[in-house]
Design a protein around this motif. Structure first.
Motif, PDB file in Angstrom:
ATOM      1  N   SER A 128       0.857  -1.182   0.000  1.00 24.14           N
ATOM      2  CA  SER A 128       0.000   0.000   0.000  1.00 24.14           C
ATOM      3  C   SER A 128       0.893   1.231   0.000  1.00 24.14           C
ATOM      4  CB  SER A 128      -0.953   0.012   1.196  1.00 24.14           C
ATOM      5  OG  SER A 128      -0.249   0.165   2.392  1.00 24.14           O
ATOM      6  N   ILE A 129       0.335   2.287  -0.569  1.00 28.59           N
ATOM      7  CA  ILE A 129       1.074   3.536  -0.718  1.00 28.59           C
ATOM      8  C   ILE A 129       0.232   4.650  -0.109  1.00 28.59           C
ATOM      9  CG2 ILE A 129       2.100   5.155  -2.355  1.00 28.59           C
ATOM     10  CD1 ILE A 129       2.016   2.808  -4.410  1.00 28.59           C
ATOM     11  N   PRO A 130       0.766   5.356   0.901  1.00 33.15           N
ATOM     12  CA  PRO A 130       0.034   6.521   1.395  1.00 33.15           C
ATOM     13  C   PRO A 130       0.110   7.639   0.353  1.00 33.15           C
ATOM     14  CG  PRO A 130       2.075   6.212   2.627  1.00 33.15           C
ATOM     15  CD  PRO A 130       1.983   5.101   1.635  1.00 33.15           C
ATOM     16  N   ILE A 131      -1.034   8.250   0.073  1.00 34.59           N
ATOM     17  CA  ILE A 131      -1.084   9.332  -0.908  1.00 34.59           C
ATOM     18  C   ILE A 131      -1.432  10.624  -0.179  1.00 34.59           C
ATOM     19  CG2 ILE A 131      -2.220  10.218  -2.970  1.00 34.59           C
ATOM     20  CD1 ILE A 131      -2.666   7.388  -3.837  1.00 34.59           C
ATOM     21  N   LYS A 132      -0.592  11.612  -0.371  1.00 34.57           N
ATOM     22  CA  LYS A 132      -0.788  12.902   0.287  1.00 34.57           C
ATOM     23  C   LYS A 132      -2.221  13.392   0.092  1.00 34.57           C
ATOM     24  CE  LYS A 132       3.906  14.123  -0.974  1.00 34.57           C
ATOM     25  NZ  LYS A 132       4.726  14.992  -1.817  1.00 34.57           N
TER      26      LYS A 132
ATOM     27  N   VAL B 167     -12.311  -0.851   6.797  1.00 34.88           N
ATOM     28  CA  VAL B 167     -11.450  -1.396   7.847  1.00 34.88           C
ATOM     29  C   VAL B 167     -10.332  -0.399   8.160  1.00 34.88           C
ATOM     30  CG1 VAL B 167     -11.920  -3.794   7.160  1.00 34.88           C
ATOM     31  CG2 VAL B 167      -9.964  -2.597   6.190  1.00 34.88           C
ATOM     32  N   PRO B 168      -9.657  -0.560   9.304  1.00 29.91           N
ATOM     33  CA  PRO B 168      -8.499   0.303   9.588  1.00 29.91           C
ATOM     34  C   PRO B 168      -7.388   0.052   8.563  1.00 29.91           C
ATOM     35  CG  PRO B 168      -9.241  -0.812  11.578  1.00 29.91           C
ATOM     36  CD  PRO B 168      -9.980  -1.438  10.431  1.00 29.91           C
ATOM     37  N   GLY B 169      -6.784   1.114   8.077  1.00 29.54           N
ATOM     38  CA  GLY B 169      -5.704   1.001   7.104  1.00 29.54           C
ATOM     39  C   GLY B 169      -4.344   0.867   7.769  1.00 29.54           C
ATOM     40  N   GLY B 170      -3.364   0.480   6.988  1.00 27.63           N
ATOM     41  CA  GLY B 170      -2.012   0.303   7.492  1.00 27.63           C
ATOM     42  C   GLY B 170      -1.344   1.616   7.873  1.00 27.63           C
ATOM     43  N   ALA B 171      -1.757   2.704   7.256  1.00 24.04           N
ATOM     44  CA  ALA B 171      -1.164   4.015   7.546  1.00 24.04           C
ATOM     45  C   ALA B 171      -2.019   4.807   8.527  1.00 24.04           C
ATOM     46  CB  ALA B 171      -0.995   4.797   6.243  1.00 24.04           C
ATOM     47  N   GLY B 172      -2.950   4.122   9.193  1.00 23.31           N
ATOM     48  CA  GLY B 172      -3.892   4.813  10.076  1.00 23.31           C
ATOM     49  C   GLY B 172      -5.102   5.248   9.277  1.00 23.31           C
ATOM     50  N   GLY B 173      -6.175   5.537   9.941  1.00 25.87           N
ATOM     51  CA  GLY B 173      -7.390   5.919   9.237  1.00 25.87           C
ATOM     52  C   GLY B 173      -8.132   4.700   8.716  1.00 25.87           C
ATOM     53  N   ILE B 174      -9.227   4.950   8.025  1.00 26.57           N
ATOM     54  CA  ILE B 174     -10.081   3.892   7.497  1.00 26.57           C
ATOM     55  C   ILE B 174      -9.857   3.779   5.995  1.00 26.57           C
ATOM     56  CG2 ILE B 174     -12.508   3.200   7.164  1.00 26.57           C
ATOM     57  CD1 ILE B 174     -11.621   3.067  10.058  1.00 26.57           C
TER      58      ILE B 174
END
Length: 163
Positions: free
Chosen positions: A78-82, A127-134
């Protein structure tokens, strides 16, 4: 590039297509996708790539970058996107699980409606994401030759093609 994945019988093989966002002005190049992600997508995907990244014309004629991937059972990324959240995927018992920001869940559900009706897809599940948040998750069963894309207007599309 990970050539060992080519022989993994449980790996999901697919081509990820994304709009070509590199603009060249002589010796200067700007990649809009890299600016959005904060990293080069090719570098992020390289551990799952089983072939070279290449370009081709998308359905509406705009160029797309094609990343040939193999996703081992139980793995993904997964990639967090700004400003948008998290985007990713994983292989769950042969299903491709898409991990997306909740804001795009309805658009993706509409695009997957035929597969959901045919029981080839399910979701969204929040669901909860790996970078926090849903995050919103969709599970999609890929059959060889299947292709699914989300149009992005004149920019092109983001798509998955089962190999």
């Amino acid at each position: 590039m990970n050539l060992a994945l080519r022989n993994d019988p449980r790996a999901l093989r697919l081509n990820l297509t994304v709009p070509t966002t590199t603009v060249r002005l002589g010796p200067i190049a700007f990649d809009g996708l890299k600016a959005l992600l904060g990293v080069d997508l090719g570098d992020v995907l390289s551990p799952l790539m089983i072939g070279e990244r290449h370009q081709r014309a998308g359905p509406n004629g705009t160029p797309v970058d094609v990343f040939p991937l193999a996703i081992p059972e139980g793995e993904g990324l997964s990639i967090p996107i700004k400003l948008f959240g998290e985007v990713g995927f994983r292989n769950l018992s042969g299903y491709l699980v898409l991990v997306l920001p909740p804001a795009v869940a309805e658009v993706v559900r509409e695009q997957l409606a035929p597969e959901i009706a045919a029981k080839m897809a399910a979701g969204p599940r929040f669901v909860p994401g790996g970078a926090g948040g849903i995050v919103a998750e969709f599970a999609l069963r890929l059959v060889p030759g299947a292709r699914k894309a989300i149009p992005l207007g004149s920019v092109g599309e983001i798509g998955v093609e089962a190999a």
